[in-house]
Scaffold this motif. Structure first.
Motif, PDB file in Angstrom:
ATOM      1  N   LEU A   1       0.868  -1.249   0.033  1.00 42.32           N
ATOM      2  CA  LEU A   1       0.051  -0.107   0.263  1.00 42.32           C
ATOM      3  C   LEU A   1       0.939   1.353  -0.078  1.00 42.32           C
ATOM      4  CD1 LEU A   1      -2.916  -1.185   2.607  1.00 42.32           C
ATOM      5  CD2 LEU A   1      -3.039  -0.899  -0.110  1.00 42.32           C
TER       6      LEU A   1
ATOM      7  N   GLU B   1       0.779   4.407  -2.866  1.00 36.66           N
ATOM      8  CA  GLU B   1       0.213   5.674  -2.501  1.00 36.66           C
ATOM      9  C   GLU B   1       0.320   6.620  -3.551  1.00 36.66           C
ATOM     10  OE1 GLU B   1       1.124   6.765   2.241  1.00 36.66           O
ATOM     11  OE2 GLU B   1       3.133   6.650   0.943  1.00 36.66           O
TER      12      GLU B   1
ATOM     13  N   ALA C   1      -5.354   2.977  -4.072  1.00 29.19           N
ATOM     14  CA  ALA C   1      -5.778   1.876  -3.182  1.00 29.19           C
ATOM     15  C   ALA C   1      -5.715   0.650  -4.065  1.00 29.19           C
ATOM     16  CB  ALA C   1      -7.230   2.163  -3.089  1.00 29.19           C
TER      17      ALA C   1
ATOM     18  N   ARG D   1      -6.242   1.628   1.633  1.00 31.22           N
ATOM     19  CA  ARG D   1      -5.212   2.660   1.460  1.00 31.22           C
ATOM     20  C   ARG D   1      -4.678   2.829   2.833  1.00 31.22           C
ATOM     21  NH1 ARG D   1      -7.362   8.069  -0.888  1.00 31.22           N
ATOM     22  NH2 ARG D   1      -5.086   8.450  -0.474  1.00 31.22           N
TER      23      ARG D   1
END
Length: 143
Positions: A17, A21, A24, A65
Motif C-alpha cells: 500500500l 500511495e 488503493a 489505503r
C-alpha cells in the motif's frame, strides 16, 4: 526475534500500500500480486483497519489505503499492533535456583528486548519502501 506469518503478511500488505500511495488496492489485488492467502489477508486487513492503520475506500476506486503516511508508521508499531505484545514472557525459574543468577539472566533478556525494539522502532514503512535503512541501523549490518 520470532515474527509470525500474521505480522509478516501485515507488513507486506502495508508495504504494498505504501508503494502505490495514494492509490488503493483491493484485498484480491494484494493477495494475487504478493502471494498472500486471501482469507488470511482479509482477516489481517480487518485488524489493520480496526487499529487505524488502513482504511477501506469504497468509491470511486475501491480498495485499501494507508490511514497514515508511510513515514509515520514503524515496523515496531505494526509488530506490536498485530501480535499484541511487546516482548515474550519468560518462564519462571526452577525452585532453588540462585536469585542473583536469575536476575542477571533476566537483565540480559530485557536488554536484548530493548535493543530489538530500538531497531524495529527506528525503521519506517517509507524506509523499507524506498530501500534505505537509517544510518544507525545500517551500521549494525556491517561486520
Amino acid at each position: 526475534m520470532h515474527v509470525t506469518a500474521r505480522v509478516e503478511y501485515a507488513l507486506r500488505a502495508l508495504l504494498a500500500l505504501a508503494v502505490v500511495e495514494p492509490s488503493a488496492l483491493t484485498a484480491n489485488a494484494l493477495a494475487d500480486s504478493h502471494g498472500l492467502p486471501l482469507t488470511f489477508l482479509q482477516s489481517i486487513l480487518g485488524d489493520l483497519r480496526r487499529a487505524d492503520l488502513v482504511y477501506n475506500q469504497r468509491l470511486p476506486h475501491p480498495g485499501y489505503r494507508l490511514a497514515r503516511a508511510a513515514e509515520d508508521l514503524t515496523v515496531g508499531e505494526v509488530l506490536r499492533l498485530v501480535s499484541g505484545t511487546r516482548a515474550e514472557e519468560r518462564a519462571e525459574p526452577p525452585e532453588g535456583e540462585p536469585s542473583a543468577l536469575v536476575d542477571a539472566l533476566r537483565q540480559v533478556w530485557r536488554a536484548a528486548d530493548t535493543a530489538q525494539h530500538e531497531v524495529i522502532d527506528a525503521v519506517t514503512l517509507a524506509d523499507l519502501r524506498d530501500g534505505r535503512l537509517p544510518a544507525r541501523i545500517q551500521a549494525l549490518l556491517s561486520p
